[in-house]
Every structure is written in structure tokens, then in C-alpha cells.
Motif scaffolding. Structure first.
Motif, mmCIF file in Angstrom:
data_model
loop_
_atom_site.group_PDB
_atom_site.id
_atom_site.type_symbol
_atom_site.label_atom_id
_atom_site.label_comp_id
_atom_site.label_asym_id
_atom_site.label_seq_id
_atom_site.Cartn_x
_atom_site.Cartn_y
_atom_site.Cartn_z
ATOM 1 N N ALA A 63 -1.621 5.640 3.877
ATOM 2 C CA ALA A 63 -0.700 4.596 4.346
ATOM 3 C C ALA A 63 -1.441 3.264 4.440
ATOM 4 O O ALA A 63 -0.962 2.232 3.961
ATOM 5 C CB ALA A 63 -0.119 4.987 5.695
ATOM 6 N N PHE A 64 -2.633 3.309 5.011
ATOM 7 C CA PHE A 64 -3.390 2.060 5.160
ATOM 8 C C PHE A 64 -3.889 1.547 3.816
ATOM 9 O O PHE A 64 -3.939 0.350 3.583
ATOM 10 C CB PHE A 64 -4.545 2.255 6.158
ATOM 11 N N GLN A 65 -4.213 2.499 2.944
ATOM 12 C CA GLN A 65 -4.650 2.080 1.600
ATOM 13 C C GLN A 65 -3.509 1.362 0.879
ATOM 14 O O GLN A 65 -3.708 0.359 0.204
ATOM 15 C CB GLN A 65 -5.091 3.291 0.781
ATOM 16 N N SER A 66 -2.292 1.877 1.042
ATOM 17 C CA SER A 66 -1.139 1.277 0.378
ATOM 18 C C SER A 66 -0.850 -0.117 0.918
ATOM 19 O O SER A 66 -0.416 -1.005 0.190
ATOM 20 C CB SER A 66 0.109 2.124 0.596
ATOM 21 N N LEU A 67 -1.061 -0.265 2.193
ATOM 22 C CA LEU A 67 -0.775 -1.578 2.795
ATOM 23 C C LEU A 67 -1.783 -2.634 2.367
ATOM 24 O O LEU A 67 -1.519 -3.827 2.446
ATOM 25 C CB LEU A 67 -0.797 -1.463 4.320
ATOM 26 N N ARG A 68 -2.919 -2.176 1.932
ATOM 27 C CA ARG A 68 -4.021 -3.059 1.502
ATOM 28 C C ARG A 68 -4.300 -4.148 2.553
ATOM 29 O O ARG A 68 -4.072 -5.346 2.318
ATOM 30 C CB ARG A 68 -3.699 -3.687 0.141
ATOM 31 N N PRO A 69 -4.785 -3.760 3.727
ATOM 32 C CA PRO A 69 -5.044 -4.736 4.799
ATOM 33 C C PRO A 69 -5.989 -5.848 4.375
ATOM 34 O O PRO A 69 -5.939 -6.962 4.910
ATOM 35 C CB PRO A 69 -5.662 -3.907 5.918
ATOM 36 N N GLU A 70 -6.823 -5.552 3.360
ATOM 37 C CA GLU A 70 -7.790 -6.585 2.937
ATOM 38 C C GLU A 70 -7.082 -7.831 2.383
ATOM 39 O O GLU A 70 -7.634 -8.920 2.362
ATOM 40 C CB GLU A 70 -8.790 -6.018 1.919
ATOM 41 N N LEU A 71 -5.807 -7.637 1.962
ATOM 42 C CA LEU A 71 -5.042 -8.785 1.452
ATOM 43 C C LEU A 71 -4.864 -9.857 2.530
ATOM 44 O O LEU A 71 -4.702 -11.036 2.239
ATOM 45 C CB LEU A 71 -3.673 -8.338 0.949
ATOM 46 N N LEU A 72 -4.864 -9.387 3.782
ATOM 47 C CA LEU A 72 -4.678 -10.329 4.895
ATOM 48 C C LEU A 72 -5.803 -11.364 4.939
ATOM 49 O O LEU A 72 -5.661 -12.431 5.520
ATOM 50 C CB LEU A 72 -4.613 -9.565 6.222
ATOM 51 N N LEU A 73 -6.909 -10.998 4.301
ATOM 52 C CA LEU A 73 -8.043 -11.927 4.295
ATOM 53 C C LEU A 73 -7.881 -13.020 3.242
ATOM 54 O O LEU A 73 -8.636 -13.982 3.212
ATOM 55 C CB LEU A 73 -9.341 -11.154 4.016
ATOM 56 N N ASP A 74 -6.881 -12.831 2.359
ATOM 57 C CA ASP A 74 -6.679 -13.795 1.269
ATOM 58 C C ASP A 74 -6.117 -15.098 1.847
ATOM 59 O O ASP A 74 -5.020 -15.111 2.398
ATOM 60 C CB ASP A 74 -5.694 -13.181 0.262
ATOM 61 N N PRO A 75 -6.859 -16.176 1.721
ATOM 62 C CA PRO A 75 -6.387 -17.427 2.344
ATOM 63 C C PRO A 75 -5.093 -17.941 1.717
ATOM 64 O O PRO A 75 -4.362 -18.709 2.337
ATOM 65 C CB PRO A 75 -7.548 -18.402 2.121
ATOM 66 N N GLY A 76 -4.778 -17.485 0.496
ATOM 67 C CA GLY A 76 -3.559 -17.973 -0.178
ATOM 68 C C GLY A 76 -2.326 -17.161 0.151
ATOM 69 O O GLY A 76 -1.218 -17.475 -0.284
ATOM 70 N N LEU A 77 -2.474 -16.101 0.908
ATOM 71 C CA LEU A 77 -1.324 -15.202 1.165
ATOM 72 C C LEU A 77 -0.374 -15.811 2.187
ATOM 73 O O LEU A 77 -0.803 -16.311 3.221
ATOM 74 C CB LEU A 77 -1.837 -13.849 1.667
ATOM 75 N N ARG A 78 0.943 -15.727 1.849
ATOM 76 C CA ARG A 78 1.922 -16.213 2.809
ATOM 77 C C ARG A 78 2.567 -15.006 3.498
ATOM 78 O O ARG A 78 2.679 -13.931 2.888
ATOM 79 C CB ARG A 78 2.984 -17.048 2.105
ATOM 80 N N ALA A 79 3.038 -15.195 4.729
ATOM 81 C CA ALA A 79 3.591 -14.071 5.506
ATOM 82 C C ALA A 79 4.720 -13.359 4.760
ATOM 83 O O ALA A 79 4.837 -12.150 4.790
ATOM 84 C CB ALA A 79 4.085 -14.576 6.853
ATOM 85 N N GLY A 80 5.534 -14.133 4.047
ATOM 86 C CA GLY A 80 6.678 -13.548 3.347
ATOM 87 C C GLY A 80 6.272 -12.609 2.220
ATOM 88 O O GLY A 80 7.089 -11.829 1.727
ATOM 89 N N GLU A 81 5.042 -12.684 1.799
ATOM 90 C CA GLU A 81 4.591 -11.843 0.689
ATOM 91 C C GLU A 81 4.168 -10.443 1.138
ATOM 92 O O GLU A 81 3.892 -9.590 0.305
ATOM 93 C CB GLU A 81 3.423 -12.527 -0.037
ATOM 94 N N LEU A 82 4.086 -10.252 2.457
ATOM 95 C CA LEU A 82 3.721 -8.914 2.948
ATOM 96 C C LEU A 82 4.955 -8.014 2.897
ATOM 97 O O LEU A 82 6.037 -8.394 3.332
ATOM 98 C CB LEU A 82 3.235 -8.991 4.401
ATOM 99 N N SER A 83 4.823 -6.840 2.320
ATOM 100 C CA SER A 83 5.978 -5.912 2.314
ATOM 101 C C SER A 83 5.478 -4.476 2.180
ATOM 102 O O SER A 83 4.349 -4.237 1.732
ATOM 103 C CB SER A 83 6.920 -6.225 1.154
ATOM 104 N N LEU A 84 6.337 -3.571 2.591
ATOM 105 C CA LEU A 84 5.988 -2.158 2.417
ATOM 106 C C LEU A 84 6.104 -1.831 0.936
ATOM 107 O O LEU A 84 6.989 -2.347 0.263
ATOM 108 C CB LEU A 84 6.953 -1.271 3.216
ATOM 109 N N PRO A 85 5.230 -0.985 0.412
ATOM 110 C CA PRO A 85 5.298 -0.673 -1.015
ATOM 111 C C PRO A 85 6.569 0.113 -1.372
ATOM 112 O O PRO A 85 7.055 0.909 -0.577
ATOM 113 C CB PRO A 85 4.052 0.173 -1.264
ATOM 114 N N ASP A 86 7.097 -0.148 -2.510
ATOM 115 C CA ASP A 86 8.216 0.640 -3.017
ATOM 116 C C ASP A 86 8.132 0.610 -4.543
ATOM 117 O O ASP A 86 7.176 0.093 -5.101
ATOM 118 C CB ASP A 86 9.559 0.113 -2.524
ATOM 119 N N PHE A 87 9.065 1.187 -5.222
ATOM 120 C CA PHE A 87 9.030 1.125 -6.677
ATOM 121 C C PHE A 87 10.455 1.019 -7.207
ATOM 122 O O PHE A 87 11.408 1.352 -6.496
ATOM 123 C CB PHE A 87 8.318 2.339 -7.289
ATOM 124 N N THR A 88 10.567 0.556 -8.427
ATOM 125 C CA THR A 88 11.903 0.451 -9.005
ATOM 126 C C THR A 88 12.145 1.672 -9.884
ATOM 127 O O THR A 88 11.215 2.258 -10.420
ATOM 128 C CB THR A 88 12.059 -0.812 -9.866
#
Lengths: 193, 137
Positions: A63-88
Motif C-alpha cells: 500500500a505504501f509502495q503504491s502511494l509512493r510517499p517519496e513523491l511528496l518530496l518533489d518540489p513541483g508536486l501540487r496537492a491535486g496531483e495526489l490520488s489513490l492508484p487505479d487503472f482503466t
């Protein structure tokens, strides 16, 4: 011995053998049923919970791997870009979003944050599901099944011996369709005296 | 302790099983033939009874009574044949089950013999070869 006495003695021997055959076949059915019971006997609660612990640990980790918490360290990331993984998926030419993966992640997060409570409920449910049945570890199960199979083979050999004795006396006895080929093809010398 | 390793096998035992399945099949065929024979006799009797019934109602007045008596006699025979057919059907089912079981056991034992490299009797070599081929596939 007079012919009549011989005939009576032989008839009685045949009757005895038929009775023995019935007893042996009943015993055979009992052992087979015992083997089936052993095969599905529940694991001990401890072993079952060990399975749960391993699975839960894996779920939480994934679960934590999927969330990729390390992305939170990305200075360019905006809050709206965080989402639970899914697929089409595409079904009948139409695509849609499925959330199975997201469900798994949520479940993993629940486990990660509340493992003791979840485990305690699971333990309670597992204990209730035992319903007083004998629990067997994998090793105990394997040993008991092996012992029962040896006993079954011995019984099969005895049965085959009786069948051959009856055949020798001129009686047409049907073997069980599920008779063990090891017994049916055993040489006379390999059958119990 | 009895284990597979301590048992000595005798593939000639397959011949006994083969004989048993052949006997069971033969009994099944006999029962089937007997049933067929009863069915034909019953059909024939029904035809004859029908003709006599017609004569008893529309034939010469002098022969009507005799025709009726004969028709009733044949109808009794039809009832008897029907009962025999039901019995024969049961017997046929029993033989069919026995033959099926005997065949199934024979094939299981032949497969075991092939898989364990036993010396298969010549009479069964062809069937054994087919089994070995299936196993290899």
C-alpha cells in the motif's frame, strides 16, 4: 470327511470370507473418510494467524509502495496531483476507471495503522470457525495421512487376499472400482497369509 | 510396515481383470439382446391382440367370441412380457454398472502397470501401448 461335511465346511468358509470382506470394506471406507477429514482439518489458530500476519504485512507494505510517499518530496508536486492508484479498463469498447487497486491500498493502510485491532478481530473469527474440530499443523497432517495411507494399503491387501480366496472357491466376487492397483496387482506372495 | 517398495507385483493379474470385464460385458450384451427379444415379442403380441380385438368387434359373428378370448389371452401375455422387460431392464442396468466398474478398474491397473514398468502380458500389449502413448503425450 464325507462329501456333505466337506460341502458344509466349505459353505461356512465362504460365508465367513464374505463376512470378513464386508468388515474389511467398511474399515476401508472408514480409513478413506478419515483421510478426507485429515486433508481438510483446520490449521491450528496460531498457524492461521501467522498466514494472516504475513499477508497483512505484505498488504501494508505494498500500500505504501503504491502511494509512493517519496513523491511528496518533489518540489513541483501540487496537492491535486495526489490520488489513490487505479487503472482503466476497456469493456465492450467503452473504457472506465476501476478502483480495485485503490481498494487494496486502502485495506493495506487500514492494516498498517490498526493491525492489533484488526488482528484481534480476525483471531476471534478464526477461533470461532474451528467449531471444535481437531486442528493439525502441516507436519502433523502429513504424518497422520501417511500413517492412514499405510493402514489403507494393508487393508487393501487383506481385501484382495479374501477376494482371491473366494474366486478360488469358484465364487465371482466383484472388486471395488476404486480398489488400489498396488493390491490388485500384488503377487500372491505379497498378500497377507 | 507395508509400502509400495515391499510389494512384489504380478502383471499377469491383469489377465484376471481383463477376463472379468469381458465376462461383465458379455452379460451386459446378453441382457441387452434378451431385452430386445422381449420387446420384439411384445410388439408382435400387441399387433396380434389388436387384430383379434378388431375381429371380435367387426368380424364374422360366428368367430367374434373366439377372437375375444384369444385377444384376452394375448393381452395377458403382453402384461407378462412387460413385467419381464422391466426386470430385464434392471438386470441390464446392473450388468452395465458392473461392466463399467470392471473396465474402470482394469484400465486403472493397466495404467499403473505401464507407469511402473511391469511386464505386460502379450494379450494386453496393444492396449498398454496406447496407454503409454497417452502418458507420454
Amino acid at each position: 470327511m464325507s462329501l456333505l461335511k466337506k460341502l458344509t465346511a466349505s459353505r461356512s468358509a465362504v460365508t465367513d470370507a464374505m463376512d470378513q470382506l464386508d468388515v474389511i470394506r467398511a474399515k476401508n471406507a472408514d480409513i478413506q473418510s478419515e483421510i478426507r477429514r485429515l486433508e481438510v482439518a483446520p490449521l491450528p489458530v496460531g498457524e492461521a494467524l501467522e498466514l494472516f500476519d504475513n499477508w497483512a504485512e505484505k498488504q501494508a507494505e505494498e500500500a505504501f509502495q503504491s502511494l509512493r510517499p517519496e513523491l511528496l518530496l518533489d518540489p513541483g508536486l501540487r496537492a491535486g496531483e495526489l490520488s489513490l492508484p487505479d487503472f482503466t479498463y476497456v469493456l465492450d469498447g467503452k473504457s472506465g476507471r476501476a478502483h480495485h487497486r485503490a481498494d487494496e491500498v486502502l485495506w493495506g493502510l487500514i492494516i498498517a495503522t490498526a493491525l492489533p485491532s484488526v488482528r484481534s478481530i480476525v483471531e476471534e473469527k478464526v477461533e470461532a470457525a474451528v467449531l471444535g474440530r481437531e486442528c493439525l499443523s502441516r507436519q502433523e497432517r502429513a504424518e497422520k495421512i501417511e500413517r492412514a495411507q499405510v493402514e489403507l494399503l494393508e487393508i487393501e491387501l487383506v481385501e484382495e487376499g479374501i477376494v482371491r480366496a473366494l474366486e478360488a472357491s469358484g465364487l465371482d466376487v466383484q472388486r471395488r472400482a476404486d480398489a488400489d492397483p498396488q493390491a490388485v496387482l500384488a503377487s500372491d506372495a505379497s498378500l497377507p497369509a | 510396515m507395508t509400502t509400495t517398495e515391499t510389494i512384489e507385483f504380478d502383471a499377469d493379474r491383469l489377465l484376471v481383470l481383463d477376463q472379468k470385464r469381458r465376462t461383465a460385458r458379455a452379460l451386459q450384451r446378453d441382457a441387452s439382446d434378451h431385452y430386445q427379444d422381449l420387446r420384439e415379442r411384445r410388439e408382435d403380441a400387441k399387433q396380434r391382440a389388436g387384430n383379434l380385438r378388431w375381429k371380435s368387434e367387426h368380424g364374422d359373428a360366428s368367430g367374434r367370441h373366439a377372437a375375444l378370448e384369444q385377444a384376452e389371452e394375448i393381452e395377458k401375455e403382453i402384461e407378462k412380457l412387460t413385467r419381464q422387460m422391466a426386470e430385464m431392464q434392471t438386470e441390464q442396468n446392473t450388468h452395465s454398472t458392473t461392466a463399467g466398474k470392471a473396465n474402470s478398474l482394469f484400465r486403472k491397473c493397466l495404467s499403473f502397470a505401464v507407469e511402473n514398468g511391469l511386464q505386460i502380458p502379450d494379450q494386453l500389449a496393444e492396449e498398454a501401448r496406447k496407454i503409454a502413448q497417452r502418458v507420454a503425450e
